[in-house]
Design an enzyme around this catalytic site. Structure first.
Site: not given
Length: 505
Positions: A196, A272, A306, A403
């Site tokens: 996906k 992750e 990231c 973040e």
């Protein structure tokens, strides 16, 4: 203010001649492109201008179920898990060849979907995807168990067998890279899968499905379901016939994936997740190298990565000169249309991410941080943001804790090695870190003290197919890349027999 590639009327110069024809917009199930069961579609948006690029099939639970049935059939009864490893490797190598034959079109698809630099896609993302496939193709016939030295009169050995049907849920910031970081080792292991892609960036994944079939990957082995996370992604995470889920994305969504996996069939999960990575610059670091790495660490891929070095700690002896040089370089950083070869930073992926980043910038100002440069949108259309650097911040500030996933750096000063280590670890994340110093004893000491999955010394973004990559703490668990990634798609089966004349007979 960073350079803006403008056409003179406040909007960004057009490079529409580079935009390819969109060839694949349907779901890919059991080797065929098909409409979604409900006939719904979703829009994919060009972040350069906010305009609709294409309408793509919107898959949900019913479509996932069809894809899982195809993958289940292909795993339980099809040839892929039963092929000798070298034959899987040959097909994967052919797949890699086809990627290289279509490099311009694939790079352009990621540009109009994700705002990625076209030149970078041609030079790095697409070629490295082919390299990743070839790396795991070479490992496909080297999947070995072990002979065990048992403590009793028993003969034991282990087999490594494919885990089964895998659900890959991939993010929007590296559509090509993350597709193959997930798919390549799973293919080599003999798994079948449902992929996906992120709803923001579905176009290249559908093209790769086409190339996989052309390369000879059997029907049902790779299925691509485009759709939204709360529907298609949730269906993958909770499906009873999926044996494993590999997810890359935010920590918040990672929690939901893990909960769904636990409450369904207790499937294996690899996550992750987010990061807030520190870059520590010591007094003896070369200033030009350090400022270049610091800027690249936060501005590469417009900060949508990231492992971005979003927290930069500079030792007090060089701090003032470092700050001055860093800001001067940031002001010359070129932002504009990602098809322009002179541009170093394109638009954020979509309006939602664009507005999120700007809201964090405003929050930093309200918290009293000093804005050294940037902090504004660029142009009058599209989702462009100036390279932004804050100072006079602490670990309690939201822009330091959260973040942001954008071109926003927090620049901080430290005195001692112990202080740098403590502050670098003062985060709920643990994905990556950078250390800049000429003293390798110091670098080795600090690298062993920072709780993160990968540490870069005098470099940054130093990824390699052979180097495992993943997080500590709330940055997740499990590893991508390297043989660690191959092994996570393999079960270990132990087989034991008694030795002749053993008392166990």
């Amino acid at each position: 203010m960073a350079e803006n590639q403008s056409n003179g009327n406040g909007s960004l110069k057009s490079y529409d001649a580079h935009v390819p024809e969109i060839k694949f917009t349907k779901l890919f199930i059991n080797g065929e492109f098909v409409d979604s069961v409900k006939g719904r579609t979703l829009e994919t948006i060009d972040p350069r201008n906010g305009q609709v690029t294409a309408r793509v099939a919107e898959g949900d639970e019913e479509d996932v179920d069809l894809a899982v049935k195809a993958a289940r059939q292909a795993f339980d009864h099809g040839p892929w898990p039963r092929l000798p490893g070298y034959q899987r490797g040959r097909i994967m190598s052919k797949f890699a060849d086809l990627i290289e034959e279509n490099i311009d079109e694939l790079a352009a698809l990621d540009t109009i979907d994700a705002g990625k630099l076209f030149g970078m896609g041609k030079a790095m993302d697409i070629p490295l995807a082919a390299t990743c496939l070839r790396y795991y193709a070479g490992a496909a016939d080297k999947i070995h168990g072990e002979v065990l030295k048992m403590s009793r009169e028993l003969h034991g050995y282990t087999l490594r067998e494919p885990v089964g049907v895998v659900g890959h849920i991939i993010p929007w910031n590296f559509p090509t890279t993350m597709f193959f970081v997930k798919v390549a080792p799973a293919l080599a292991a003999g798994c079948t899968m449902i992929v996906k892609p992120a709803e923001q960036t579905p176009l290249s994944a559908l093209f790769y499905a086409h190339l996989a079939k052309k390369a000879g990957v059997p029907d049902g082995v790779i299925n691509v379901i485009t759709g939204f996370g709360p529907t298609a992604g949730a269906a993958i995470s909770s499906h009873m016939d999926i044996d494993m889920v590999s997810f890359t994305g935010s920590t918040e969504v990672g929690r939901m994936v893990m909960q769904a996996a636990a409450t369904s069939n207790l499937k294996q999960v690899s996550l992750e997740l987010g990061g807030k990575s520190p870059l520590i610059v010591f007094d003896d670091a070369d200033l030009d190298t350090a400022t270049d790495l610091a800027l690249t660490g936060i501005l590469f891929n417009k900060g949508e990565i990231c492992v971005a070095g979003s927290r930069v700690y500079v030792q007090e002896g060089i701090y003032e000169e470092f700050e001055k040089k860093l800001v001067a370089k940031a002001k010359t950083w070129s932002v504009g249309d990602p098809f322009d070869p002179n541009v170093r930073q394109g638009p954020q992926v979509n309006k939602k991410q664009f507005e999120k980043i700007l809201s964090y910038i405003e929050h930093g100002k309200r918290e009293g941080a000093t804005l050294l440069t940037g902090g504004e949108r660029m142009g009058t259309e599209g989702y462009y943001i100036q390279p932004t650097i804050f100072t006079n911040v602490t670990e309690d500030n939201m822009i330091v804790k959260d973040e942001i996933f954008g071109p926003v750096m927090s620049l901080m000063k430290f005195k001692t090695v112990e202080e740098a280590i403590k502050r670098a670890n003062d985060t709920r994340y643990g994905l990556a870190a950078g250390i800049l110093t000429k003293n390798m004893d110091l670098a080795n000491t600090v690298s062993r003290s920072i709780r993160a999955g990968i540490i870069w010394i005098n470099c940054y973004f130093a990824f390699d197919n052979d180097c495992p990559y993943g997080g500590y703490k709330m940055s997740g668990f499990g590893r991508d890349l390297g043989l660690d990634a191959l092994h996570k798609y393999l079960h270990v089966k132990s087989i034991v027999t008694p030795i002749y004349n053993s008392p166990w007979l």
